[in-house]
Enzyme design. Sequence first.
Site, short mmCIF file in Angstrom:
data_model
loop_
_atom_site.label_atom_id
_atom_site.label_comp_id
_atom_site.label_asym_id
_atom_site.label_seq_id
_atom_site.Cartn_x
_atom_site.Cartn_y
_atom_site.Cartn_z
N CYS A 123 0.84 -1.20 0.00
CA CYS A 123 0.00 0.00 0.00
C CYS A 123 0.87 1.25 0.00
O CYS A 123 0.66 2.18 -0.79
CB CYS A 123 -0.92 -0.01 1.21
SG CYS A 123 -2.12 1.35 1.24
N CYS A 124 1.87 1.28 0.88
CA CYS A 124 2.79 2.42 0.92
C CYS A 124 3.54 2.57 -0.40
O CYS A 124 3.82 3.68 -0.85
CB CYS A 124 3.79 2.26 2.06
SG CYS A 124 3.12 2.51 3.71
N CYS A 204 -1.16 8.27 7.22
CA CYS A 204 -2.53 7.97 6.78
C CYS A 204 -3.40 7.64 8.00
O CYS A 204 -2.92 7.03 8.97
CB CYS A 204 -2.52 6.78 5.83
SG CYS A 204 -1.63 7.07 4.28
N CYS A 207 -3.45 3.96 9.27
CA CYS A 207 -2.29 3.32 9.90
C CYS A 207 -1.64 4.22 10.96
O CYS A 207 -0.46 4.08 11.25
CB CYS A 207 -1.26 2.96 8.83
SG CYS A 207 -1.89 1.86 7.53
N CYS A 230 7.59 3.93 5.88
CA CYS A 230 6.66 3.76 4.76
C CYS A 230 7.37 3.26 3.51
O CYS A 230 6.75 2.70 2.62
CB CYS A 230 5.93 5.07 4.46
SG CYS A 230 7.01 6.39 3.88
#
Length: 250
Positions: A123-124, A204, A207, A230
């Site tokens: 995702c990062c 985010c 998280c 990240c």
Amino acid sequence: MPPSHTSSFDAEAAADLTRRYGHLDGAALLRAVAHEVFPGRLAVVSSFGTESAVLLSLVAEADPAIPVLFLDTGKMFGETLRYRDTLTGHLGLTDVRTIRPDAADLAGADADGLLFQRDADACCHIRKTLPLDRALDGFDGWITGRKRFQASTRAALPLFEADGGRVKLNPLASWDRERLDAEFARRALPRHPLEEDGFLSIGCYTCTERVAPGADPRSGRWAGQAKTECGIHVSRLSSPTASAPASLDA
């Protein structure tokens, strides 16, 4: 002068910059590097988080036209987006660029928006690392706000470092919490609105959690996971995602 980004910027070149400019501090350091070393080829990467105002204030003092890159992952706190706008106006920054992930990358790898639950690293990678790599095209150096006191993983952070052919400048690496707070007060800088609610390191909303009193300031990031970064501060030469298969990057 270091090579352009078409060449390799290595650890030896980073050490040379430390020898040449390590005696400088604050806005004087930023001004020298921006104008003498990387004229027109230096950017700031800022999260507009709880400690960002000090670095951005020094940048504005050195040269308010230095480009500031802000990664809007699509999962940022609304308070962070408003804080970005507040600080931009307050400091007189003239080139703040909001960088977003590529729509095709999101459609291919995170169509439901829940990739952070399945694979936080992936995702990062698509929401931060890939967009930043694209945004840094044309820049030979970038400035970060990282500090040694923030986490044990940053305890040996250098002033200058080589990263994937570029140089990374960490002008606040040696600053401690007391000096940072004193600078906030001296410059009358506005605080991130979530800080007083216990959010000490903000990324985010998916998280990021509140930090327990006395805990590592970054302990609220990816809580309960081994993950501590990240990916944008992991060398492009050694990052496992740097050579990830197309299915991950899509």
